[in-house]
Design an enzyme around this catalytic site. Structure first.
Site, PDB file in Angstrom:
ATOM      1  N   HIS A 470       0.824  -1.236  -0.008  1.00 21.46           N
ATOM      2  CA  HIS A 470       0.163   0.016  -0.016  1.00 21.46           C
ATOM      3  C   HIS A 470       0.974   1.267   0.011  1.00 21.46           C
ATOM      4  CE1 HIS A 470      -3.518   2.318   1.149  1.00 21.46           C
ATOM      5  NE2 HIS A 470      -2.632   3.399   1.684  1.00 21.46           N
ATOM      6  N   GLU A 471       1.585   1.349   1.117  1.00 20.87           N
ATOM      7  CA  GLU A 471       2.593   2.663   1.198  1.00 20.87           C
ATOM      8  C   GLU A 471       3.494   2.587  -0.034  1.00 20.87           C
ATOM      9  OE1 GLU A 471       1.599   4.754   3.168  1.00 20.87           O
ATOM     10  OE2 GLU A 471       0.486   3.333   4.568  1.00 20.87           O
ATOM     11  N   HIS A 477       3.558   6.438  -6.805  1.00 14.94           N
ATOM     12  CA  HIS A 477       2.650   7.589  -7.383  1.00 14.94           C
ATOM     13  C   HIS A 477       3.527   9.000  -7.233  1.00 14.94           C
ATOM     14  CE1 HIS A 477      -1.494   9.746  -6.898  1.00 14.94           C
ATOM     15  NE2 HIS A 477      -0.976   9.796  -8.275  1.00 14.94           N
TER      16      HIS A 477
HETATM   17 ZN   LIG Z   1      -2.948   5.340   1.914  1.00 11.38          ZN
END
Ligand SMILES: [Zn+2]
Length: 684
Positions: A470-471, A477
């Site tokens: 997730h991180e 991104h």
């Molecule tokens: Zn997050």
């Protein structure tokens, strides 16, 4: 020769470190205050130069000049706030308390500058005729909106009040976070060998390590880090100790005295309401959601309600299964919150023949990091090379250089994975530098923080592995960002879109294709047996009633608090109790975050009336990953290329437009309900 901090301040020099990374080895707490001061002075001078410029406002002399302003302040702020989150100490905490209100005041001084706003408003009004590229046009629109939402259209008196509130809120947010950190740091449960009943080897090792770190040889310690609490509640057969850990865990921020967060919550909510009303909204939720993908509190509530009843129904079935198991084991009373994980694990073992302790040896941290990197290589063509010549702020931090397909430098990735005193709990992604290419290409420096319990080797739970990915999705991104302007860089998107790139990336952590290659036993190096993998897959939606209730209850109380709370004299504890009763939140589940330590809402304003964003993004993410499933290849090159466009675009385009370009249509909620097992009746 020793350095005199008053004469030599690294923030006032050009950094000759590799890739211009902050010279962590030379930065001392006393360097921050003068750097903050000069950073603010410089920016005010830069803003004054913009507003006093004799020429008519133009995109270059106003918007681009604004983008160029505040460079020193940005540099010192990023180093400071990252260190204060990951590796704080008394000196940094004191500076945070001193400067939070000062920096808020500085930001408001710029946001409420009438001459500056006049120029932005003029450009905004004529934006169609300025011959701008789409990213530039959006940048003007975002600047204009940000100024309006800060109060640029208010009367001088109202502006003064807005500024005073922002200043006070900044102090309250800082205090709130520090209170939680102190409660986490101060508490530990010291155990002897005899108290370890039920704990598997990895949990014993982590407890031993935690004790050693605190100078307690031949003892064991459970701390309030989630990665210590969750395994203890899952495995300890000592109900009394589980209860003690649970109660300490959920009491963070509630202790009467100088660190009680309840009064802070009341004041924060009242001030937010007042700001929203000054800006013409009924309440803070309406204000916050006006600038989001969701647009209205009604739309958010509709989504939350759509999962709430099915989740509670599923949780009721889960409770029944847990209670049956508990009775069979001789517990003749209802299960409590400190029992849930323990009996859920037993049910999981019986129903799916799946044992967390059997799974965990296959999730070695280093292998899962390599998996995350390799997934990014296969999807997006980027590569990772470890560097040992880059200064770091703690020996646990590892540094990787990221390169694009052609071998060009794309950015730096810092990985800070272990729990320690002085580190905020939870997991998060942040940046020391953002990507941009307005004047020259600037490459990002990205950091991921986790709070895994260190071991030899460090083993992750299935959930930990997902958190890691997730991180890393947020990290990608920021790393893949290819935008012109800094304020559109990477994760600078609407808050209810920012979790899409991170959450969709979690799918690759748990995909069978991934596990077959990377999930290898830490002792034998053997890959995970195919039948274990099948059992893991079959248990995919197990306990999702619990997880959905726990999360959705927190999202609902956030929305309700910022929508309906009385503007003064809020009693947060009572509000919480009444909410739990009214919503019939199962007692054995409760809130994922109680208000007194709900850092998303109160350590800053970022997720206030915005905790729903994870579920909002899950609609997109579940629907989005389904495209890969439909293609029959989780590395489908065409889809991967279109997904990469989302990661590269930052805030240069409207998020729904970006999503449609990736998926070919708007999302539906079906895939979310399916992935949480909340869809068809009897589905488990
Ligand atoms: Zn997050």
């Amino acid at each position: 020769m020793t350095q005199n901090p008053f004469f030599e301040n690294p923030f006032f020099e050009n950094w000759s470190t590799p890739f211009g990374v902050p010279p962590f080895d030379r930065i001392r707490p006393e360097h921050f205050p003068p750097a903050f001061e000069r950073g603010m002075e410089d920016q005010i001078a830069e803003i004054t130069a913009i507003t006093r410029s004799s020429g008519a406002p133009s995109f270059a002399n106003t918007i681009e000049a604004l983008e160029r302003s505040g460079r020193l302040l940005d540099r010192v702020s990023r180093v400071f706030f990252n260190l204060d989150s990951s590796n704080t100490n008394d000196a940094l905490e004191a500076i945070a308390r001193d400067y939070a209100p000062v920096l808020a005041q500085h930001r408001m001084r710029i946001a409420l500058d009438p001459d500056l706003f006049a120029r932005i408003a003029e450009l905004h009004a004529s934006r169609e005729s300025l011959g701008l590229a789409p990213d530039q046009r959006r940048l003007i629109e975002r600047y204009h909106l940000r100024f309006v939402r800060s109060g640029a259209l208010l009367t001088p008196d109202q502006k003064a009040r807005m500024a005073a509130i922002s200043e006070r809120l900044a102090s309250l947010h800082t205090q709130f976070g520090q209170n939680v950190l102190h409660d986490e740091r101060d508490w530990r449960l010291i155990l002897d060998e005899a108290d370890l009943d039920g704990l598997p080897q990895f949990a014993r090792a982590a407890a031993a390590e935690a004790a050693t770190e605190r100078g307690l040889e031949r003892k064991y310690a459970v701390t309030l880090s989630r990665s210590a609490v969750e395994p203890f509640l899952t495995f300890s057969s000592r109900r009394d100790l589980r209860r003690a850990v649970w109660e300490a865990w959920t009491a963070r921020g509630t202790h009467a005295g100088p660190r009680d967060n309840a009064p802070l919550i009341g004041e924060i909510v009242a001030l937010r309401t007042e700001q929203a009303r000054l800006l013409g909204y009924d309440n803070f939720a309406d204000y916050r959601l006006d600038d989001s993908m969701a647009k209205t509190a009604t739309a958010v509530e509709r989504l939350l309600r759509e999962v709430w009843q099915p989740a509670k129904a599923k949780a009721r079935d889960e409770t029944a299964a847990l209670e049956a198991t508990a009775r069979a084991e001789g517990l003749n009373e209802p299960i409590e919150a400190w029992d849930w994980r323990y009996y859920a694990e037993k049910v999981r073992q019986t129903k799916y023949n799946l044992d967390e302790a059997e799974v965990k040896p296959y999730f070695v941290l280093d292998n899962m990091v390599a998996t995350a990197f390799d997934t990014a290589t296969r999807l997006f063509g980027i590569t990772f090379t470890e560097r040992d010549d880059v200064p770091v702020y703690h020996p646990d931090v590892r540094v990787w250089e990221v390169r694009d397909r052609a071998g060009g430098h794309l950015g730096l990735f810092l990985h800070d994975n272990f729990a320690r005193p002085g580190k905020q709990s939870g997991a998060w992604s942040s940046r020391y530098r953002d990507q941009e290419m307005m004047d020259e290409p600037v490459t990002p420096i990205v950091v991921n923080n986790n709070n895994f319990a260190k071991g030899t080797p460090t083993l992750l739970s299935f959930d930990d592995a997902r958190t890691l990915f997730h991180e890393f999705g947020h990290g990608l991104h920021a790393l893949l960002s290819r935008v012109r302007y800094r304020s559109q860089s990477g994760t600078s998107v609407l808050r209810d879109f920012v979790e899409f790139p991170s959450q969709i990336f979690e799918h690759w952590a748990t995909a069978p294709e991934t596990l077959r290659t990377y999930a290898r036993h830490y002792r034998t190096g053997e890959p995970m047996p195919e039948e274990l993998l099948q059992r893991l897959n079959a248990a995919r939606t197990f306990n999702q009633g619990f997880a959905t209730v726990e999360y959705t209850a927190s999202a609902l109380i956030d929305l309700e608090l910022h929508r309906t709370a009385p503007p003064t004299n809020l009693d947060a504890t009572r509000f919480e109790r009444e909410f739990l009763d009214r919503m019939e939140v199962p007692r054995q589940i409760g809130l994922r975050h109680r208000l007194a330590h709900f850092q998303h809402l109160f350590s800053g304003g970022g997720y206030a009336a915005g905790y729903y964003a994870y579920l909002w993004a899950e609609v997109l993410e579940a629907d989005g990953f389904a495209a890969f499933a439909e293609a029959g290849d989780i590395f489908d090159p065409g889809l991967a290329a279109r997904l990469k466009d989302v990661y590269c675009a930052g805030d240069t385009r409207d998020p729904m437009e970006l999503y449609r370009a990736f998926r070919g249509r708007e999302p539906t909620i079906a895939a979310l309900l399916e992935q949480r097992g909340l869809g068809a009746v009897g589905d488990d």
